[in-house]
Design a protein around this motif. Structure first.
Motif, PDB file in Angstrom:
ATOM      1  N   UNK A 167       0.824  -1.198   0.000  1.00  0.00           N
ATOM      2  CA  UNK A 167       0.000   0.000   0.000  1.00  0.00           C
ATOM      3  C   UNK A 167       0.861   1.252   0.000  1.00  0.00           C
ATOM      4  N   UNK A 168       1.883   1.281   0.846  1.00  0.00           N
ATOM      5  CA  UNK A 168       2.765   2.447   0.894  1.00  0.00           C
ATOM      6  C   UNK A 168       3.523   2.619  -0.421  1.00  0.00           C
ATOM      7  N   UNK A 169       3.956   1.519  -1.013  1.00  0.00           N
ATOM      8  CA  UNK A 169       4.624   1.612  -2.309  1.00  0.00           C
ATOM      9  C   UNK A 169       3.684   2.178  -3.372  1.00  0.00           C
ATOM     10  N   UNK A 170       2.423   1.770  -3.319  1.00  0.00           N
ATOM     11  CA  UNK A 170       1.439   2.290  -4.258  1.00  0.00           C
ATOM     12  C   UNK A 170       1.237   3.783  -4.063  1.00  0.00           C
ATOM     13  N   UNK A 171       1.144   4.200  -2.815  1.00  0.00           N
ATOM     14  CA  UNK A 171       0.982   5.627  -2.539  1.00  0.00           C
ATOM     15  C   UNK A 171       2.232   6.413  -2.938  1.00  0.00           C
ATOM     16  N   UNK A 172       3.399   5.826  -2.711  1.00  0.00           N
ATOM     17  CA  UNK A 172       4.619   6.487  -3.165  1.00  0.00           C
ATOM     18  C   UNK A 172       4.604   6.700  -4.664  1.00  0.00           C
ATOM     19  N   UNK A 173       4.188   5.679  -5.411  1.00  0.00           N
ATOM     20  CA  UNK A 173       4.099   5.810  -6.865  1.00  0.00           C
ATOM     21  C   UNK A 173       3.083   6.877  -7.257  1.00  0.00           C
ATOM     22  N   UNK A 174       1.956   6.906  -6.569  1.00  0.00           N
ATOM     23  CA  UNK A 174       0.919   7.888  -6.891  1.00  0.00           C
ATOM     24  C   UNK A 174       1.383   9.315  -6.646  1.00  0.00           C
ATOM     25  N   UNK A 175       2.091   9.535  -5.550  1.00  0.00           N
ATOM     26  CA  UNK A 175       2.512  10.884  -5.180  1.00  0.00           C
ATOM     27  C   UNK A 175       3.911  11.233  -5.685  1.00  0.00           C
ATOM     28  N   UNK A 176       4.569  10.308  -6.366  1.00  0.00           N
ATOM     29  CA  UNK A 176       5.903  10.580  -6.877  1.00  0.00           C
ATOM     30  C   UNK A 176       6.983  10.607  -5.813  1.00  0.00           C
ATOM     31  N   UNK A 177       6.908   9.671  -4.866  1.00  0.00           N
ATOM     32  CA  UNK A 177       7.823   9.641  -3.732  1.00  0.00           C
ATOM     33  C   UNK A 177       8.604   8.336  -3.693  1.00  0.00           C
ATOM     34  N   UNK A 178       9.828   8.401  -3.188  1.00  0.00           N
ATOM     35  CA  UNK A 178      10.565   7.187  -2.852  1.00  0.00           C
ATOM     36  C   UNK A 178      10.005   6.621  -1.549  1.00  0.00           C
ATOM     37  N   UNK A 179      10.361   5.387  -1.235  1.00  0.00           N
ATOM     38  CA  UNK A 179       9.914   4.745   0.005  1.00  0.00           C
ATOM     39  C   UNK A 179      11.132   4.110   0.674  1.00  0.00           C
ATOM     40  N   UNK A 180      11.265   4.349   1.963  1.00  0.00           N
ATOM     41  CA  UNK A 180      12.345   3.714   2.727  1.00  0.00           C
ATOM     42  C   UNK A 180      12.049   2.223   2.883  1.00  0.00           C
ATOM     43  N   UNK A 181      13.024   1.399   2.502  1.00  0.00           N
ATOM     44  CA  UNK A 181      12.914  -0.053   2.640  1.00  0.00           C
ATOM     45  C   UNK A 181      14.073  -0.541   3.493  1.00  0.00           C
ATOM     46  N   UNK A 182      13.773  -1.393   4.482  1.00  0.00           N
ATOM     47  CA  UNK A 182      14.784  -1.926   5.388  1.00  0.00           C
ATOM     48  C   UNK A 182      15.108  -3.391   5.129  1.00  0.00           C
ATOM     49  N   UNK A 183      14.081  -4.188   4.911  1.00  0.00           N
ATOM     50  CA  UNK A 183      14.179  -5.631   5.112  1.00  0.00           C
ATOM     51  C   UNK A 183      14.396  -6.394   3.815  1.00  0.00           C
ATOM     52  N   UNK A 184      15.026  -7.560   3.937  1.00  0.00           N
ATOM     53  CA  UNK A 184      15.515  -8.303   2.775  1.00  0.00           C
ATOM     54  C   UNK A 184      14.449  -8.644   1.743  1.00  0.00           C
ATOM     55  N   UNK A 185      13.269  -9.156   2.126  1.00  0.00           N
ATOM     56  CA  UNK A 185      12.319  -9.552   1.075  1.00  0.00           C
ATOM     57  C   UNK A 185      11.965  -8.419   0.123  1.00  0.00           C
ATOM     58  N   UNK A 186      11.625  -7.258   0.665  1.00  0.00           N
ATOM     59  CA  UNK A 186      11.263  -6.133  -0.197  1.00  0.00           C
ATOM     60  C   UNK A 186      12.487  -5.566  -0.906  1.00  0.00           C
ATOM     61  N   UNK A 187      13.625  -5.529  -0.232  1.00  0.00           N
ATOM     62  CA  UNK A 187      14.840  -5.033  -0.884  1.00  0.00           C
ATOM     63  C   UNK A 187      15.142  -5.842  -2.140  1.00  0.00           C
ATOM     64  N   UNK A 188      15.050  -7.145  -2.027  1.00  0.00           N
ATOM     65  CA  UNK A 188      15.379  -7.987  -3.172  1.00  0.00           C
ATOM     66  C   UNK A 188      14.387  -7.801  -4.313  1.00  0.00           C
ATOM     67  N   UNK A 189      13.100  -7.665  -3.981  1.00  0.00           N
ATOM     68  CA  UNK A 189      12.108  -7.448  -5.038  1.00  0.00           C
ATOM     69  C   UNK A 189      12.341  -6.134  -5.767  1.00  0.00           C
ATOM     70  N   UNK A 190      12.625  -5.098  -5.012  1.00  0.00           N
ATOM     71  CA  UNK A 190      12.779  -3.783  -5.631  1.00  0.00           C
ATOM     72  C   UNK A 190      14.098  -3.661  -6.381  1.00  0.00           C
TER      73      UNK A 190
END
Length: 333
Positions: A167-190
């Motif tokens: 959801x936060x990634x979707x909102x970041x895309x909508x508003x033109x924002x980066x998103x802070x990512x910490x953890x391995x699963x999401x880091x690897x996907x992105x």
């Protein structure tokens, strides 16, 4: 954390070997002691940006400081829990309480940021209500004036739940924002989709030992590896007398001293560390969002999922940024 094959610094246009430190002040808006310390740490110290909590008692003061300083980079510190018992400083949601009941205690306030409180929140939070609250927090800081650069999370690494992160990634895309990512699963996907995220473990200053803290920070800077690293620091002018309910005042005060110390600037220069904010990442993430618009040309909203992220999101990143000069340290823009 798995070592990425292509470092974020290279995606951002830096040469191999660049040591890039994203130095962000969290909890802007918590209270006036934090707000004043954060501004000073960015304007006169070595910090590069901050993250605004739009629902906290000090948010109006923080927003006024931002309007007076339109060049000061800031993000939105998305907040679903309250971590203070200071009298008169507990906070609730930005959205109407009736619209987000699954996020609140019986008194209509956000749940406490204790392990038990966070577990209770994540077990009961309805995604639609989280979206309402996240949107309200973003909209509170996206009117006339400065525009934020990123989203991050208060006391919930990667939003605490995969669906809330999406959801936060979707909102970041909508508003033109980066998103802070910490953890391995999401880091690897992105990373697999070409987006710049941190290359090395994230540091939260509340995890840094208080004993001999300046020396600990100095050792971390000396050992900082090539690539992108992020430190979330928490400066404040707080003392036990001024903030008796703030159990973390020693962390905050010592961060403030470290960020303003001349020796810190010298250490960054000595070790060839470039300090940056989220604007370079925002450019790449916004390009990814723009290239992921719907086929009819309309922008995607929260139905945009992380799996939809365009694989070559950062391939057009051609802007180059300066590496650290011998002295003083470089702060990217």
């Amino acid at each position: 954390m798995t070592q990425p094959t292509t470092l974020a610094t290279e995606l951002l246009g830096h040469p191999p070997g660049t040591r890039l430190l994203l130095l962000n002040c969290d909890d802007f808006g918590l209270n006036e002691d934090v707000n004043l310390a954060v501004v000073e740490a960015i304007e006169h110290g070595v910090a590069a940006s901050c993250s605004l909590m739009t629902g906290c008692p000090g948010s109006a003061h923080a927003l006024r400081l931002l309007r007076e300083r339109p060049g000061l980079p800031f993000g939105i510190h998305l907040t679903l829990v309250c971590d203070t018992d200071e009298p008169g400083h507990r906070w609730g949601p930005v959205a109407p309480a009736a619209a987000v009941p699954s996020l609140l205690d019986p008194a209509g306030r956000l749940l406490p940021a204790t392990p038990e409180g966070r577990a209770r929140l994540l077990a009961r939070a309805q995604a639609a209500e989280v979206e309402r609250e996240f949107r309200a927090q973003i909209e509170a800081a996206t009117g006339p004036g400065p525009h934020p650069t990123h989203l991050d999370f208060h006391c919930l690494a990667d939003a605490g739940r995969p669906d809330l992160l999406d959801l936060a990634l979707a909102l970041g895309a909508e508003y033109g924002l980066a998103v802070r990512i910490w953890l391995a699963p999401a880091l690897e996907r992105l990373r697999a989709r070409g987006l710049p995220v941190v290359d090395h473990p994230f540091l939260d200053s509340f995890s840094v030992p208080l004993d001999d803290k300046p020396a600990h920070y100095a050792r971390l800077l000396a050992a900082l590896p090539p690539g992108l690293t992020e430190w979330a620091v928490h400066p404040s002018l707080a003392t036990p007398a001024t903030r008796p309910g703030d159990g973390g005042w020693r962390v905050r005060r010592s961060d403030y001293v470290f960020l303003l110390a001349p020796r810190t600037r010298e250490l960054l220069a000595e070790h060839g560390v470039t300090v940056t904010d989220y604007r370079p990442l925002q450019s790449c993430w916004a390009r990814a969002a723009a290239s992921g618009t719907a086929s009819d040309g309309t922008s995607r909203t929260a139905s945009y999922a992380v799996s939809d992220t365009v694989s070559d999101a950062a391939s057009s990143a051609s802007e180059s940024f300066k590496t650290a000069a011998p002295a003083p340290p470089t702060v990217e823009s």
